[in-house]
Design an enzyme around this catalytic site. Structure first.
Site, PDB file in Angstrom:
ATOM      1  N   LYS A  56       0.899  -1.366  -0.022  1.00 24.74           N
ATOM      2  CA  LYS A  56      -0.023  -0.061  -0.095  1.00 24.74           C
ATOM      3  C   LYS A  56       0.799   1.174   0.168  1.00 24.74           C
ATOM      4  CE  LYS A  56      -2.325  -2.297   3.336  1.00 24.74           C
ATOM      5  NZ  LYS A  56      -2.880  -2.702   4.490  1.00 24.74           N
ATOM      6  N   GLY A  57       2.192   1.040   0.410  1.00 26.71           N
ATOM      7  CA  GLY A  57       3.054   2.301   0.683  1.00 26.71           C
ATOM      8  C   GLY A  57       2.998   3.253  -0.600  1.00 26.71           C
TER       9      GLY A  57
ATOM     10  N   ASP B  45       7.358   3.291  -2.627  1.00 29.54           N
ATOM     11  CA  ASP B  45       7.504   4.298  -1.646  1.00 29.54           C
ATOM     12  C   ASP B  45       8.942   4.621  -1.525  1.00 29.54           C
ATOM     13  OD1 ASP B  45       7.493   2.012  -0.501  1.00 29.54           O
ATOM     14  OD2 ASP B  45       6.250   2.574   1.048  1.00 29.54           O
TER      15      ASP B  45
ATOM     16  N   ASP C 249      14.792   0.158   0.372  1.00 29.88           N
ATOM     17  CA  ASP C 249      15.674  -0.106   1.710  1.00 29.88           C
ATOM     18  C   ASP C 249      16.837  -0.919   1.526  1.00 29.88           C
ATOM     19  OD1 ASP C 249      16.307   0.301   4.445  1.00 29.88           O
ATOM     20  OD2 ASP C 249      14.883  -0.819   5.172  1.00 29.88           O
TER      21      ASP C 249
ATOM     22  N   LYS D 282      16.991   4.570   0.573  1.00 30.69           N
ATOM     23  CA  LYS D 282      18.033   4.851   1.770  1.00 30.69           C
ATOM     24  C   LYS D 282      19.219   3.849   1.284  1.00 30.69           C
ATOM     25  CE  LYS D 282      14.743   3.981   5.840  1.00 30.69           C
ATOM     26  NZ  LYS D 282      14.342   2.989   6.733  1.00 30.69           N
TER      27      LYS D 282
ATOM     28  N   VAL E  88      10.986   6.219   8.792  1.00 27.49           N
ATOM     29  CA  VAL E  88      10.112   7.360   8.283  1.00 27.49           C
ATOM     30  C   VAL E  88       8.790   6.903   8.150  1.00 27.49           C
ATOM     31  CG1 VAL E  88      12.038   8.926   7.412  1.00 27.49           C
ATOM     32  CG2 VAL E  88      10.958   7.402   5.763  1.00 27.49           C
TER      33      VAL E  88
ATOM     34  N   ASP F  90       3.947   3.647   6.199  1.00 32.32           N
ATOM     35  CA  ASP F  90       3.316   3.576   7.360  1.00 32.32           C
ATOM     36  C   ASP F  90       4.157   2.795   8.667  1.00 32.32           C
ATOM     37  OD1 ASP F  90       3.703   0.966   6.365  1.00 32.32           O
ATOM     38  OD2 ASP F  90       2.480   0.080   7.812  1.00 32.32           O
TER      39      ASP F  90
ATOM     40  N   ARG G 260      -0.076   6.693   7.283  1.00 33.34           N
ATOM     41  CA  ARG G 260       0.190   6.959   6.046  1.00 33.34           C
ATOM     42  C   ARG G 260      -0.487   8.167   5.388  1.00 33.34           C
ATOM     43  NH1 ARG G 260       1.408   1.830   3.747  1.00 33.34           N
ATOM     44  NH2 ARG G 260       0.533   0.007   4.807  1.00 33.34           N
TER      45      ARG G 260
END
Ligand code: IMP
Ligand code: MG
Length: 184
Positions: free
Chosen positions: A48-49, A105, A108, A136, A158, A164, A170
């Protein structure tokens, strides 16, 4: 004897305010508009990000386009992914011959995008590129090609603008650093 650990968290500071995000997303849209001139990009948002970034990015692209969504999950805890990725919802449309842009989103460790790129590139798209709002770089575990990056950020957890913690935050318009506090 049992010890109960409670976790609480605080939104500590704003890392990227909504104005800064909007400006950068518009620039990314302009670049994609230029790069895909004469083609019809197909933007796949990773739920969902990425949903808020995806919604803003597609409106910043001045081309005919189509979009779809895919959902993945990992078996990790709330702040770290385990690297074990599972597909929760597949795309609706075939990717055959399409100019696909995968939209996430944040990258990482890179494990989620690595998995999805391998999975989707096997389905015959004409091309496959990746757009992420946040990167990141210090936490990367696998090398993943990312053609469009909004911002490089430090190794902080974050939330906001789609991101989230335990499904919350969100809806924050800014991207904020979340401080996790452990208390007994
Ligand atoms: P990766 O597989 O380690 O690259 O993880 C990517 C996913 O982990 C992202 O799509 C997010 O869902 C989640 N994630 C990584 N870092 C953060 C963060 O700082 N805040 C919220 N979610 C994050
Ligand atoms: Mg995600």
């Amino acid at each position: 004897m049992s010890i109960k650990w409670h976790r609480s968290e605080t939104v500590e500071s704003v890392l990227l305010d909504s104005r800064t995000i909007q400006n950068r997303v518009r620039e990314m849209g302009t670049q994609i508009t230029r790069d895909y001139s004469g083609r019809i990009p197909h933007l796949i948002g990773i739920l969902k990000g990425a949903c808020i970034f995806h919604a803003d990015l597609v409106r910043a692209i001045e081309l005919e386009l189509s979009f779809d969504f895919i959902a993945i999950g990992s078996y990790g805890d709330k702040t770290k992914s385990s690297g074990e990725v599972r597909l929760l919802k597949d795309v609706d449309e075939s990717l055959e011959g399409k100019d696909v842009i995968l939209v996430d989103d944040i990258i990482d460790t890179g494990l989620s995008l690595h998995y999805l790129i391998r999975n989707l590139s096997a389905r015959g798209p004409a091309s496959l590129r990746t757009a992420v709002l946040l990167n990141k770089p210090s936490r990367r575990e696998v090398d993943v090609p990312v053609e469009y990056i909004g911002f490089d950020i430090p190794d902080e957890f974050v939330v906001g603008y789609g991101l989230d913690y335990g499904q919350r935050y969100r809806n924050l318009p800014d991207i904020c650093v979340l401080r996790l506090e452990k208390s007994v």
